[in-house]
Design an enzyme around this catalytic site. Structure first.
Site, short mmCIF file in Angstrom:
data_model
loop_
_atom_site.label_atom_id
_atom_site.label_comp_id
_atom_site.label_asym_id
_atom_site.label_seq_id
_atom_site.Cartn_x
_atom_site.Cartn_y
_atom_site.Cartn_z
N HIS A 111 4.82 -20.04 -3.41
CA HIS A 111 4.48 -18.67 -3.81
C HIS A 111 5.47 -18.08 -4.82
CE1 HIS A 111 1.29 -18.71 -0.99
NE2 HIS A 111 2.08 -18.79 0.07
N PRO B 9 3.89 -2.97 -1.90
CA PRO B 9 5.15 -2.30 -2.27
C PRO B 9 4.87 -0.99 -2.99
CG PRO B 9 5.10 -4.60 -3.01
CD PRO B 9 3.72 -4.27 -2.55
N GLU B 10 5.46 0.08 -2.52
CA GLU B 10 5.27 1.39 -3.14
C GLU B 10 6.53 1.76 -3.93
OE1 GLU B 10 2.59 3.10 -3.27
OE2 GLU B 10 1.33 2.15 -1.76
N ARG C 140 -9.04 19.19 -11.75
CA ARG C 140 -10.01 18.25 -11.19
C ARG C 140 -10.66 18.82 -9.94
NH1 ARG C 140 -6.05 13.40 -11.87
NH2 ARG C 140 -5.06 14.77 -13.35
#
Ligand code: ZN
Length: 276
Positions: free
Chosen positions: A94, A2-3, A156
């Site tokens: 679950h 899941p994002e 970076r």
């Protein structure tokens, strides 16, 4: 996995219904990524406040007599989903956490158990602070500008895709969304982050917002009965222009799309449309 869009759509699916509900029981199943950090029964009789999202975390404030009295930080991990329903039935194998309230039960289902439900005295205390403090800006935060992204990338020297995935510049650019945003911005995912010019950073910031907004709209359109975060990712993926399409001609230029591996994650891109 899941994002951010899936987590936000999950939040929207129950935020209003659970707001003001009184906790009547807490059921803890098998261990999740971190322990709950509080005696479950001590949460009974508290009232759920307004559920907020930060990155891929949800924060459920719990109130006692109208005053915030801690809260639960939730994360869906690799395989978790949250559902709020009036009568969820017995917990399955679950189902590892139930917050039973006067309006229904919020249930975390997580086969791989990388998800988490963690109590903290506030969002800026204890475990919540520890987990939230290092996060980058929200993609829809007005502070997330091209200038901000440009300055952060300058600091970076890693491939721009990896800089996005790290989550400490901006949250939400997970693997699919990072690939799609870099394609939309015309940037080769291997480009060193400190070599991205200001105009390209502007395009990339806009592309990240647009990509996530499209994913959210897609989830929003299927909000009813929303339960399976992976289903939503799948529907977004079906519309993806590069992700999962190695060897397929680019829909902009016809060049076969390429797949490479960066930081153990698959990257998909067009070698013609995306430049270093
Ligand atoms: Zn192309």
């Amino acid at each position: 996995m899941p994002e951010l869009p899936e987590v936000e759509v999950t939040r929207q699916s129950f935020c209003e219904r659970i707001h003001g509900a009184r906790v009547t029981a807490v059921r803890v199943g098998k261990p999740l990524r971190w322990p709950l950090g509080v005696v479950p029964d001590s949460l009974v009789a508290r009232t759920v406040g307004e559920v907020a999202r930060r990155g891929k975390y949800l924060w459920l404030p719990l109130e006692d007599d109208g005053r915030e009295a801690g809260g639960l930080l939730m994360h869906l991990g690799m395989s978790g989903s949250l559902a709020f329903s009036p009568a969820p039935g017995d917990a399955g194998v679950h189902d590892h956490f139930d917050l039973v309230t006067s309006r229904g039960t919020l249930r975390l289902t997580d086969p791989r158990r990388f998800g988490a439900v963690v109590w903290s005295a506030s969002r800026s205390d204890g475990m919540a602070a520890k987990l939230l403090n290092g996060l980058g800006l929200e993609p829809f935060d007005p502070a997330f500008t091209g200038a901000h992204l440009h300055a952060a990338l300058k600091r970076r020297r890693v491939a721009v895709k990896l800089a996005l995935l790290s989550g400490d510049i901006v949250v939400g650019a997970g693997n699919i969304y990072a690939c799609e945003a870099l394609f939309a911005a015309g940037i080769d995912p291997r480009t060193r982050s400190d070599r991205i010019s200001r105009p390209r950073a502007e395009r990339l910031a806009a592309a990240i917002r647009d990509t996530l907004a499209r994913a959210l709209a897609l989830g929003g359109s299927t909000l009813r009965d929303f339960r399976d975060a992976h289903g939503m990712e799948g529907r977004f993926q079906a519309q993806a222009r590069v992700y999962g399409r190695a060897g397929v001609p680019c829909d902009a230029c016809g060049t076969p799309l390429r797949r490479i591996v960066q930081g153990q994650r698959a990257t998909f891109f067009c070698p013609t449309c995306q430049r270093r």
